[in-house]
Design an enzyme around this catalytic site. Structure first.
Site, PDB file in Angstrom:
ATOM      1  N   HIS A  18       0.830  -1.215   0.000  1.00 26.26           N
ATOM      2  CA  HIS A  18       0.000   0.000   0.000  1.00 26.26           C
ATOM      3  C   HIS A  18       0.864   1.265   0.000  1.00 26.26           C
ATOM      4  O   HIS A  18       0.454   2.297  -0.539  1.00 26.26           O
ATOM      5  CB  HIS A  18      -0.991  -0.027   1.170  1.00 26.26           C
ATOM      6  N   HIS A  41      -7.592  -7.497  -8.404  1.00 24.03           N
ATOM      7  CA  HIS A  41      -7.970  -8.404  -7.322  1.00 24.03           C
ATOM      8  C   HIS A  41      -8.201  -7.525  -6.095  1.00 24.03           C
ATOM      9  O   HIS A  41      -7.326  -7.401  -5.222  1.00 24.03           O
ATOM     10  CB  HIS A  41      -6.862  -9.429  -7.053  1.00 24.03           C
ATOM     11  N   GLU A 114     -13.398  -7.874  -8.317  1.00 23.34           N
ATOM     12  CA  GLU A 114     -13.323  -8.888  -7.255  1.00 23.34           C
ATOM     13  C   GLU A 114     -14.201 -10.059  -7.665  1.00 23.34           C
ATOM     14  O   GLU A 114     -15.336  -9.876  -8.083  1.00 23.34           O
ATOM     15  CB  GLU A 114     -13.781  -8.273  -5.921  1.00 23.34           C
ATOM     16  N   GLY A 140     -10.362 -10.947 -12.566  1.00 21.17           N
ATOM     17  CA  GLY A 140      -9.495  -9.776 -12.674  1.00 21.17           C
ATOM     18  C   GLY A 140      -8.486  -9.862 -13.809  1.00 21.17           C
ATOM     19  O   GLY A 140      -8.131  -8.838 -14.411  1.00 21.17           O
ATOM     20  N   ASP A 160      -2.939  -8.132  -7.614  1.00 16.41           N
ATOM     21  CA  ASP A 160      -2.621  -8.613  -6.263  1.00 16.41           C
ATOM     22  C   ASP A 160      -3.367  -9.917  -5.994  1.00 16.41           C
ATOM     23  O   ASP A 160      -4.321  -9.955  -5.220  1.00 16.41           O
ATOM     24  CB  ASP A 160      -3.046  -7.494  -5.273  1.00 16.41           C
TER      25      ASP A 160
END
Ligand SMILES: C[S@@+](CC[C@H](N)C(=O)[O-])C[C@H]1O[C@@H](n2cnc3c(N)ncnc32)[C@H](O)[C@@H]1O
Length: 271
Positions: A18, A41, A114, A140, A160
């Site tokens: 992040h 994702h 998602e 995704g 991710d």
């Protein structure tokens, strides 16, 4: 589809990922022209650190828990990340789509994908207040390849994955290569689990073989109990100018707090 990010939210790997995400978004905001972010994702977007999943692993304690009180002089990306986490409120941790949504300007866009229906339902609620953000339920990888290049022609793709399936590394490598072929100027931030250095190196090599001009990795290691995630990597394709220096400074500040080693390595196109 057993993976639930709630068990891992706010851990060392989330914090480093992040922070890289915020550093890239701050760079994209430097120019007036709009940008688009694809979060392939996305997860649910917000996590309750006092909930059953987070309490079961307590992983956030050795992640965001070690940074929560950090203050004083620090790189802007670290300051922005910490203020964003603090703004969400004690005991809550923002997932990538919320981090992104909070840093968009009115002209920018987020498409967050998602696959898990329950996580998607919460993602939709989380992104509800943000008019520039849209949540999609789907695969995704496939959606990323449809969504690039974005009409803005500037932007970031965050990939991710949960690393649940045997072929995740090869699907991931194929997707990054193909996306980078279609949208060569895009920035790609790709998270990978590190069970072994050889596997991670082979993955990065496979992506690079697609013919990239600029790419680097950030690999983080902690000491963890057997069976727990101890190493995680980020592959950054087309890192913005100055990103490596910023991340070097962030790493120097947070590595001792996380009791981690954070290694930045240029694979190709060093500044
Ligand atoms: C590591 S978590 C994402 C965490 C999130 N990016 C963050 O930083 O807050 C991976 C997520 O991908 C979802 N997922 C699994 N397979 C997927 C697929 N093929 N397409 C989209 N999402 C998928 C999982 O349900 C899970 O929520």
């Amino acid at each position: 589809m057993n993976y639930r990010h709630g068990y891992h939210a706010g851990n060392f790997a989330d914090v480093v990922k992040h922070l890289a995400l915020v550093a890239i978004l701050l760079h994209l905001r430097k120019k007036d022209t709009a940008f688009t972010v694809v979060d392939s994702h996305a997860g649910r977007g917000i996590y309750d650190l006092s909930g059953q999943q987070a309490c079961k692993t307590a992983e956030a304690k050795n992640g965001i828990g070690q940074l929560a009180e950090l203050s004083g002089d620090m790189p802007q990306a670290l300051a922005s990340y910490l203020s964003l986490v603090r703004e969400i409120g004690r005991g809550q941790y923002p997932g990538s789509p919320l981090v992104i949504a909070k840093l968009l300007r009115a002209r920018d866009r987020l498409i967050a994908i998602e696959k898990h229906p329950e996580e998607f339902a919460i993602l939709q609620q989380t992104l509800g207040p943000f008019r520039q953000a849209v949540a999609e339920c789907g695969d995704g990888y496939a959606r990323t390849l449809k969504l690039v290049p974005p009409t803005s022609r500037r932007g970031l793709v965050l990939i991710d994955p949960p690393f649940e399936s045997q072929d995740e590394f090869s699907v991931l490598a194929r997707t990054v290569r193909e996306a980078a072929r279609k949208f060569a100027t895009g920035i790609y931030l790709v998270w990978y689990a590190m069970k072994s250095q050889a596997e991670a190196d082979a993955f990065c090599g496979e992506v690079l073989a697609g013919g990239l001009a600029k790419a680097m990795t950030i690999e983080t290691a902690i000491s963890a109990a057997p069976g727990k995630l101890a190493r995680a990597g980020l592959l950054i394709v087309n890192p913005p100018y100055g990103f490596a220096a910023v991340f070097h400074d962030i790493g120097a500040l947070i590595a001792p707090l996380l009791q981690a080693s954070i290694k930045c390595t240029w694979l190709i196109g060093e500044e």
